[in-house]
Design a protein around this motif. Sequence first.
Motif, PDB file in Angstrom:
ATOM      1  N   LEU A 125      63.408  46.424  34.599  1.00 57.70           N
ATOM      2  CA  LEU A 125      63.754  47.462  33.429  1.00 57.70           C
ATOM      3  C   LEU A 125      62.796  47.035  32.324  1.00 57.70           C
ATOM      4  O   LEU A 125      62.767  45.923  31.960  1.00 57.70           O
ATOM      5  CB  LEU A 125      65.274  47.298  33.027  1.00 57.70           C
ATOM      6  CG  LEU A 125      65.489  47.750  31.595  1.00 57.70           C
ATOM      7  CD1 LEU A 125      65.617  49.299  31.978  1.00 57.70           C
ATOM      8  CD2 LEU A 125      67.014  47.386  31.439  1.00 57.70           C
ATOM      9  N   VAL A 158      72.276  34.625  33.420  1.00 54.10           N
ATOM     10  CA  VAL A 158      71.598  33.904  34.618  1.00 54.10           C
ATOM     11  C   VAL A 158      71.990  32.306  34.706  1.00 54.10           C
ATOM     12  O   VAL A 158      72.549  31.813  35.802  1.00 54.10           O
ATOM     13  CB  VAL A 158      70.150  33.935  34.863  1.00 54.10           C
ATOM     14  CG1 VAL A 158      69.674  33.158  35.867  1.00 54.10           C
ATOM     15  CG2 VAL A 158      69.831  35.536  35.068  1.00 54.10           C
ATOM     16  N   ASN A 173      72.951  43.224  34.004  1.00 54.61           N
ATOM     17  CA  ASN A 173      74.057  42.266  34.641  1.00 54.61           C
ATOM     18  C   ASN A 173      75.199  43.144  35.136  1.00 54.61           C
ATOM     19  O   ASN A 173      75.706  42.496  35.997  1.00 54.61           O
ATOM     20  CB  ASN A 173      74.356  41.178  33.343  1.00 54.61           C
ATOM     21  CG  ASN A 173      75.255  40.289  33.957  1.00 54.61           C
ATOM     22  OD1 ASN A 173      75.167  39.827  35.071  1.00 54.61           O
ATOM     23  ND2 ASN A 173      76.374  40.009  33.126  1.00 54.61           N
ATOM     24  N   ASN A 222      71.787  42.423  29.356  1.00 54.96           N
ATOM     25  CA  ASN A 222      73.337  42.880  29.040  1.00 54.96           C
ATOM     26  C   ASN A 222      73.540  44.084  29.951  1.00 54.96           C
ATOM     27  O   ASN A 222      74.426  43.886  30.685  1.00 54.96           O
ATOM     28  CB  ASN A 222      73.206  43.480  27.668  1.00 54.96           C
ATOM     29  CG  ASN A 222      74.708  43.386  27.093  1.00 54.96           C
ATOM     30  OD1 ASN A 222      75.029  44.466  26.499  1.00 54.96           O
ATOM     31  ND2 ASN A 222      75.394  42.496  27.469  1.00 54.96           N
TER      32      ASN A 222
HETATM   33  C1  FAD Z   1      78.400  31.879  24.963  1.00 52.74           C
HETATM   34  C2  FAD Z   1      78.209  33.388  25.483  1.00 52.74           C
HETATM   35  C3  FAD Z   1      79.022  34.618  24.837  1.00 52.74           C
HETATM   36  C4  FAD Z   1      78.668  35.779  25.435  1.00 52.74           C
HETATM   37  N1  FAD Z   1      79.159  36.955  24.677  1.00 52.74           N
HETATM   38  C5  FAD Z   1      79.120  38.302  25.069  1.00 52.74           C
HETATM   39  C6  FAD Z   1      79.556  39.422  24.534  1.00 52.74           C
HETATM   40  O1  FAD Z   1      80.221  39.122  23.421  1.00 52.74           O
HETATM   41  N2  FAD Z   1      79.408  40.621  24.917  1.00 52.74           N
HETATM   42  C7  FAD Z   1      78.346  40.937  26.008  1.00 52.74           C
HETATM   43  O2  FAD Z   1      78.213  42.029  26.168  1.00 52.74           O
HETATM   44  N3  FAD Z   1      77.938  39.716  26.520  1.00 52.74           N
HETATM   45  C8  FAD Z   1      78.237  38.662  26.379  1.00 52.74           C
HETATM   46  N4  FAD Z   1      77.568  37.310  26.949  1.00 52.74           N
HETATM   47  C9  FAD Z   1      76.680  37.806  27.981  1.00 52.74           C
HETATM   48  C10 FAD Z   1      75.298  37.792  27.863  1.00 52.74           C
HETATM   49  O3  FAD Z   1      74.992  37.241  26.796  1.00 52.74           O
HETATM   50  C11 FAD Z   1      74.755  39.211  27.795  1.00 52.74           C
HETATM   51  O4  FAD Z   1      75.224  39.999  28.830  1.00 52.74           O
HETATM   52  C12 FAD Z   1      73.230  39.202  27.653  1.00 52.74           C
HETATM   53  O5  FAD Z   1      72.777  40.546  27.106  1.00 52.74           O
HETATM   54  C13 FAD Z   1      72.405  39.093  28.820  1.00 52.74           C
HETATM   55  O6  FAD Z   1      71.063  38.886  28.502  1.00 52.74           O
HETATM   56  P1  FAD Z   1      69.997  37.947  28.954  1.00 52.74           P
HETATM   57  O7  FAD Z   1      68.826  38.260  28.341  1.00 52.74           O
HETATM   58  O8  FAD Z   1      70.431  36.613  28.440  1.00 52.74           O
HETATM   59  O9  FAD Z   1      70.031  38.027  30.635  1.00 52.74           O
HETATM   60  P2  FAD Z   1      69.722  37.188  31.704  1.00 52.74           P
HETATM   61  O10 FAD Z   1      70.867  36.100  31.855  1.00 52.74           O
HETATM   62  O11 FAD Z   1      68.355  36.617  31.523  1.00 52.74           O
HETATM   63  O12 FAD Z   1      69.646  38.288  32.984  1.00 52.74           O
HETATM   64  C14 FAD Z   1      70.905  39.018  33.508  1.00 52.74           C
HETATM   65  C15 FAD Z   1      70.657  39.775  34.462  1.00 52.74           C
HETATM   66  O13 FAD Z   1      69.912  40.837  34.340  1.00 52.74           O
HETATM   67  C16 FAD Z   1      68.670  40.701  35.049  1.00 52.74           C
HETATM   68  N5  FAD Z   1      67.533  41.127  34.263  1.00 52.74           N
HETATM   69  C17 FAD Z   1      67.451  40.799  32.826  1.00 52.74           C
HETATM   70  N6  FAD Z   1      66.274  41.478  32.189  1.00 52.74           N
HETATM   71  C18 FAD Z   1      65.859  42.140  33.142  1.00 52.74           C
HETATM   72  C19 FAD Z   1      64.826  43.382  33.294  1.00 52.74           C
HETATM   73  N7  FAD Z   1      64.194  43.382  32.270  1.00 52.74           N
HETATM   74  N8  FAD Z   1      64.670  43.979  34.343  1.00 52.74           N
HETATM   75  C20 FAD Z   1      65.577  43.765  35.732  1.00 52.74           C
HETATM   76  N9  FAD Z   1      66.549  42.704  35.447  1.00 52.74           N
HETATM   77  C21 FAD Z   1      66.760  42.207  34.464  1.00 52.74           C
HETATM   78  C22 FAD Z   1      68.633  39.456  35.732  1.00 52.74           C
HETATM   79  O14 FAD Z   1      68.005  39.168  36.860  1.00 52.74           O
HETATM   80  C23 FAD Z   1      70.083  38.872  35.657  1.00 52.74           C
HETATM   81  O15 FAD Z   1      70.571  39.471  36.733  1.00 52.74           O
HETATM   82  C24 FAD Z   1      77.850  36.207  26.501  1.00 52.74           C
HETATM   83  C25 FAD Z   1      77.123  34.802  26.905  1.00 52.74           C
HETATM   84  C26 FAD Z   1      77.554  33.670  26.578  1.00 52.74           C
HETATM   85  C27 FAD Z   1      76.845  32.313  27.447  1.00 52.74           C
END
Ligand code: FAD
Lengths: 293, 167
Positions: A166, A35, A117, A114
């Motif tokens: 979720l 986000v 998204n 994850n």
């Molecule tokens: C430097 C960096 C490296 C990364 N490397 C990787 C990698 O190697 N592999 C990979 O897969 N990803 C990677 N990512 C992407 C990201 O970190 C992952 O997708 C992560 O798991 C997202 O989880 P979050 O809790 O931070 O989600 P958020 O950013 O909080 O949410 C992501 C999305 O899901 C929605 N959401 C979140 N939780 C819920 C819920 N419980 N119910 C309904 N909607 C929800 C939010 O509204 C948003 O749309 C990376 C990101 C960064 C910044």
Amino acid sequence: MYNIKGYLDACTVSEAIELLAQNPNLRIIAGGTDVLIKMQHGQFQEAELLSIRTLESMADIKKLEDGTMIIGALATFSQIFNDPIIQAEIPALAEAAVSMGGPQIRNIATIGGNICNGATSADSASTLFALNASLRLESKTGARLVPIREFYLGPGKVDLKPGEILTEFRVAPEDYRGFGGHYIKFAARKAMDIATLGVSVMCKVAAKTLTEVRIGLGVAGPTPLRCVEAEEFAKGQEISKDTLAQIGKLAVKSTNARTSWRASKEYREHLVEELVQRALKTAIVRAGGEELA
Amino acid sequence: MLKKISFTVNGKALSLEIDIRESLLEVLRTRLGFTGVKKGCGVGECGACTVLIDGTPIDSCIYLAVWAEGKSITTIEGVASKDGELSKVQQAFVEEGAIQCGFCTPGLVLTTTALAESGKEYTREELKRELSGHFCRCTGYNNILKAAEKSLKPEEHQCACGHHGEK
Ligand SMILES: Cc1cc2nc3c(=O)[nH]c(=O)nc-3n(C[C@H](O)[C@H](O)[C@H](O)COP(=O)(O)OP(=O)(O)OC[C@H]3O[C@@H](n4cnc5c(N)ncnc54)[C@H](O)[C@@H]3O)c2cc1C
Ligand code: FES
Ligand code: FES
């Protein structure tokens, strides 16, 4: 400064659901690692955030009496990697968890974020596909359970209805017990990189035969996917180099890879053929089979 | 929109009104003057902004300041003792020459501190993995890895008996 207009903290799941019902513009934020990055890229303007990060009940990982594994949507990747139940019962998911991002990202990014998204490159997705995981989605009108294969609708698009949250992933005992599994993340760098291809294989063996094979792929199409044709072929086949080669070839048929700056379509297809075989080789050993020379 | 939060930074309890749009990095650097928290990429890639939150390394550039409510935060300013004596980890970085420009150093020292405090043992490969969220543009990673290994080694036994290093 982030382009945030409003910020609310939910204290309970029911409060989160109530707030979402009142204001459909609210954007859920969990770890924020997708986000906040999207906000910096200007994708969300004047966001109204609903933070769910303090809902501790949604961070639990547990095994129910009937063997069903429950993984809370707010479980972080570090938590999953270090969890003794996951390590013992579904080690391939622990492998996937530690392949993601770097330590500081894993400490905060959640498995729910994850998947919600919607990226095909999500490192937890291919393993959750191979595990036939289902998602529990709650809203004011009730809860529903959706198989992960039906949750992905297209690139960045998931079947999350307005007002839904979720809460957890569920894996039935018949979907992990007796399986050996392995996740291979193929990326240009060893750490802090998005997958060029993600391959998760789960299999069961009896004597010298494959009794069941499941192949989940990430970045082999617009959404994560399963290689159904290869899986059906594999059932009942004797374990041999030749069988594996055929499974690798058939796996490519289920893919819909495209050319991007990370890799060409042809290269990705070559990787699918090769890495499915490698992942399966390891999975066979972990399922109790003999190692192929 | 403003919100009042209470948290501790380097052991000191603080209460302040923050803007909900602020990252923890911004609050620590510009509001509180902890300039040892570095801003590199601003998008979670480089680890220069790493701080410890309740002992866990996180990138403060992608951590909203409101989330710090009730948390205990350690920045590099809080690692040495009050009279300025370097911590074991800092000392190891100096001794191994793991620093050139120093931009990545606060983050690396903090992550290494968290590893040392976990009490776990790490193989070289695991250490590399645990440090992989930090980019260093200068030294190459060898000396950094050596410094981390030194930081995690159990204290050497030192006493008047002269059997230095033996237990
Ligand atoms: C430097 C960096 C490296 C990364 N490397 C990787 C990698 O190697 N592999 C990979 O897969 N990803 C990677 N990512 C992407 C990201 O970190 C992952 O997708 C992560 O798991 C997202 O989880 P979050 O809790 O931070 O989600 P958020 O950013 O909080 O949410 C992501 C999305 O899901 C929605 N959401 C979140 N939780 C819920 C819920 N419980 N119910 C309904 N909607 C929800 C939010 O509204 C948003 O749309 C990376 C990101 C960064 C910044
Ligand atoms: S400035 Fe935060 S990770 Fe680079
Ligand atoms: S010493 Fe300069 S970035 Fe690491």
